[in-house]
Scaffold this motif. Structure first.
Motif, mmCIF file in Angstrom:
data_model
loop_
_atom_site.group_PDB
_atom_site.id
_atom_site.type_symbol
_atom_site.label_atom_id
_atom_site.label_comp_id
_atom_site.label_asym_id
_atom_site.label_seq_id
_atom_site.Cartn_x
_atom_site.Cartn_y
_atom_site.Cartn_z
ATOM 1 N N LEU A 22 0.831 -1.208 0.000
ATOM 2 C CA LEU A 22 0.000 0.000 0.000
ATOM 3 C C LEU A 22 0.871 1.266 0.000
ATOM 4 C CD1 LEU A 22 -3.066 0.656 0.151
ATOM 5 C CD2 LEU A 22 -2.786 0.870 2.631
ATOM 6 N N THR A 41 -4.931 3.733 -5.325
ATOM 7 C CA THR A 41 -4.846 3.486 -3.884
ATOM 8 C C THR A 41 -6.238 3.244 -3.303
ATOM 9 O OG1 THR A 41 -2.949 4.979 -3.887
ATOM 10 C CG2 THR A 41 -3.828 4.344 -1.741
ATOM 11 N N VAL A 45 -7.510 -0.055 -1.226
ATOM 12 C CA VAL A 45 -8.125 -0.022 0.105
ATOM 13 C C VAL A 45 -9.464 -0.757 0.065
ATOM 14 C CG1 VAL A 45 -9.107 1.479 1.884
ATOM 15 C CG2 VAL A 45 -6.931 2.086 0.812
ATOM 16 N N TYR A 87 -6.264 7.628 3.025
ATOM 17 C CA TYR A 87 -5.279 6.904 2.221
ATOM 18 C C TYR A 87 -4.370 7.855 1.459
ATOM 19 C CZ TYR A 87 -8.458 7.792 -1.739
ATOM 20 O OH TYR A 87 -9.241 8.400 -2.686
ATOM 21 N N LYS A 127 -1.491 5.710 6.362
ATOM 22 C CA LYS A 127 -1.760 4.371 5.830
ATOM 23 C C LYS A 127 -1.516 3.281 6.865
ATOM 24 C CE LYS A 127 -1.025 5.301 0.905
ATOM 25 N NZ LYS A 127 0.020 5.406 -0.152
ATOM 26 N N TYR A 131 -4.456 1.064 8.329
ATOM 27 C CA TYR A 131 -4.474 -0.358 7.964
ATOM 28 C C TYR A 131 -4.542 -1.271 9.195
ATOM 29 C CZ TYR A 131 -3.960 -3.995 4.421
ATOM 30 O OH TYR A 131 -4.192 -5.052 3.572
ATOM 31 N N VAL A 134 -7.999 -2.301 9.478
ATOM 32 C CA VAL A 134 -8.396 -3.315 8.497
ATOM 33 C C VAL A 134 -7.973 -4.698 9.001
ATOM 34 C CG1 VAL A 134 -8.204 -4.038 6.087
ATOM 35 C CG2 VAL A 134 -8.126 -1.581 6.665
ATOM 36 N N ILE A 154 -12.787 5.830 4.524
ATOM 37 C CA ILE A 154 -11.360 6.148 4.323
ATOM 38 C C ILE A 154 -11.270 7.155 3.170
ATOM 39 C CG2 ILE A 154 -9.064 5.168 3.949
ATOM 40 C CD1 ILE A 154 -10.575 3.995 6.410
#
Lengths: 463, 463
Positions: A22, A41, A45, A87, A127, A131, A134, A154
């Protein structure tokens, strides 16, 4: 819930590898040259959210960069956590000061990060921190530990003012309905001193232009006889602080909240070494408003800083020119109650009023953002506090940060919910600077802590 | 001598074409990227001198850019005129402000130049003016009108401080022996108002660097708590002038010659319209030291101007950074008796003394140069005056110029001879600026006037 440790241990190499992929995407929002990278990007995501277990994922078009939305609704009667992150990243320049390519991540060990840190633009901001959420979701879904509903929003314009997000939030109240907003886009005091951010400064950002003659002039023929826009701009900038480093813009401090002695004494208890601070920055002394400590200057007091200046000849050697124009980018960090639009207007009026004869000035507002203070007696704050205590072994310290996440005040206004600022970065991670990095320890500790937040939060709400 | 008009009429298209070829060579001395172009330009000048009738031409190597030397000695007993000029040019940036390519000359008519002007970097400063002397020599040689000896010394570092020329002059007293030095690197008042420059300002040029923290910082986290090098630099620059626009550097004015009321009254007689001046520059007012007129501010008073400034984020959009460093290029125009090295030292001491805690500063001197005043009662000045009267139909006005040709003071010191500053450019020709140009009228009028100077000069010396 204890299985999170085992899960991380089993998957950490993949977690790091996915983040590195990423980070390779140069999603710089300030520069239109990267607009394709922004779209790629956002797609990445979206794919990551789907893979982690969201039932619904989509790229939401906006007037600007798209917003990635994802959700996993397990039971409409249960509470909903809205995760916000971004992001997009800051520009990487000055490139020559990076020790490695800002978009080709490398892991290096440092004094603060003995387990290694990932060096890349956006690794910490945001990021890497986004993340973590996530991957925490992945764990909770895969292991059947998700105790409530979750939504992800995001965005791709945080570094340039979140204009499209404002539009999106205003137009999607139902979709974004939630009970609490969880954000990791701030820092903590140290790897052994967890903290939760309870206050943020607001921001007013302007670009100014000073124009003298209609063309660049020879400084021999005209020097001394006409206004030099650079000298004039320097003088105007200088006149914005008095000898006590107070900002001189009339009415600038009118709404600034003055903290009580008790509150300031409480703040002063957070661990802080002036010597270590000076050493880390390689400066012989700090510099700021009379009557306040370094911690206070960087959190509860408003500021005015020039972020960029340019004009005239800046190449090799010497050129004796009086330029036609000089420019500066100037930002003011604001404290709660200071309204960014009002401050921008005060700046503009003042800047125009102090322009001398012989020049014309222009003030162009960039984005702004409201400051924010969150209470610490809410269920959500207490859940975040307990989560940190669980994974760090000690209770986090509530701190006021000097940074700005302008959108947080808007969330409260539009969606009626409070934000929890649960950040895992360190001040030394060089966000917005060359050699930005994010500790592997911090990344994994975030992934470990987040599910505990859901656990304690859902448990408290149920009671 | 009257044949000069016929000769010009017959050859003017070629004269212009040859100059245009020379202007196509980007001989920018400030930027090492053009070093090959510098060498090609020196070769072209050498070839032109040979073609015009010099008996001996050579490229003289120096520690820097080569100097082109040429001579035609018709009788060692006759007086010798040394022509000085330079083939290097200022950098062309900002390129985006040029209406045509700075190194692809075009001829356009303007209000000041109804016969057309050649637009190109160096057209006026100094290739066009230097080349007038080459073409004047061609005429005198071809038509048998050269009344004395002539030497040419055309250098390639005038725009960056003439360091190699200083070395060359010091080491070649015999070769450069002369009775008077003739230079066209200044201007005249208007196309119908000839003038001869009798004074030049000196120059001190420095580059300054202000360093705060060891890296760029996030303005949210550190803003208000550490010195911002841009704000500090602005404040330091601002503090170099007081409210009367006097320069505040201690002892800066110690050696400044104060002109008598009579001298100032005499100066004030030169035609000057403040309204036209403001209109030409599109400014609502002039700006300068209290107690002096615009003409005085730009000629008999020293100045301090920032010629370039840079630091922080200067790209598109907004970046909230406190940069590690900020820079400026600063020049001071000096009047006769102010010593550039002494002034540079005074600047350096002062700049270092006003740096606040929390930053480190560096001052790097670039080139400097002494101011100069020439008397008007010499044989050479009178010859130049008569030459102008011959070709313009009226006597030239002696004027003090604000510009600097640092080498002129050195010529007097090393070679013992006075310089005659017989320039044909206009202030509006935008030398050192985008869209520099040189009038076709001025170019040809220079070629016409120069042989008359030789004529009257040789005649007067003979008497």
């Amino acid at each position: 819930m204890d299985s999170i440790k085992t899960y991380i241990e089993a998957h950490k190499d993949r977690f790091i590898a996915e983040l590195i992929d990423l980070l390779k995407m140069p999603s710089v929002s300030a520069d239109p040259a990267f607009s394709q990278d922004i779209l790629h990007t956002a797609e990445a995501v979206k794919a990551a959210l789907a893979a982690a277990g969201c039932d619904k994922v989509e790229i939401c078009e906006t007037p600007g960069n798209p917003i990635v939305y994802g959700e996993k609704i397990i039971d409409p009667k249960l509470p909903t956590v809205l995760v916000y992150g971004h992001y997009d990243v800051q520009p990487a320049d000055p490139l020559e000061l990076w020790e490695s390519d800002p978009f080709d991540p490398v892991i290096k060990k440092t004094e603060e990060h003995p387990q290694g840190a990932i060096y890349a633009r956006g690794s910490c901001d945001d990021k890497g921190q986004m993340y973590m959420h996530v991957k925490a979701l992945e764990y909770m879904v895969k292991e059947g530990k998700l105790p409530c509903n979750v939504k992800f929003m995001i965005e791709g314009e945080e570094e340039v003012g979140s204009e499209s997000l404002k539009w999106f939030v205003k137009n999607n109240h139902a979709k974004l309905k939630n009970d609490v907003i969880l954000i990791s886009d701030t820092g903590m005091l140290a790897n052994d001193t967890p903290s939760i951010t309870t206050g943020l400064r607001g921001l007013s950002y302007v670009e100014v232009e000073v124009t003298g003659a209609n063309r660049d002039l020879h400084s021999g023929l005209y020097g001394g006889a006409v206004a030099n826009p650079i000298n004039v701009l320097a003088k105007m900038i200088a006149s914005m602080h008095d000898e006590h480093k107070h900002i001189t813009i009339p009415h600038f401090y009118d709404k600034v909240e003055e903290l009580s002695r008790e509150e300031r004494d409480e703040m002063a208890k957070a661990p802080f070494s002036l010597e270590a601070y000076k050493k880390a920055l390689d400066i012989d002394d700090v510099y700021g408003e009379d009557g306040y400590t370094t911690t206070e200057r960087a959190s509860i007091r408003p500021t005015l800083d020039v972020n960029g200046i340019w004009g005239g000849y800046t190449g090799e050697g010497a050129k004796t020119v009086i330029p036609s124009k000089a420019f500066a980018k100037i930002s003011m960090r604001l404290v709660p109650n200071q309204d960014p639009e009002e401050i921008t207007k005060l700046f503009q009026d003042y800047f125009e009023s102090i322009a001398p004869e012989g020049v014309r000035v222009k003030v162009k507002p960039h984005h702004g953002g409201q400051g924010y203070v969150t209470p610490i007696d809410t269920v959500a704050y207490q859940a975040a506090s307990k989560a940190c205590e669980q994974t760090f072994g000690k209770a986090p310290i509530p701190v006021r940060s000097g940074g700005s996440i302008p959108i947080v005040a808007l969330f409260e206004e539009e969606l009626g919910s409070k934000s929890i600022l649960l950040g895992f970065g360190l001040d030394s991670d060089a966000i917005h600077s060359p050699n930005e990095h994010y500790g592997v320890f911090n990344y994994l500790k975030g992934i470990e802590t987040i599910p505990w937040f859901y656990h304690y939060y859902a448990e408290s709400v149920k009671k």
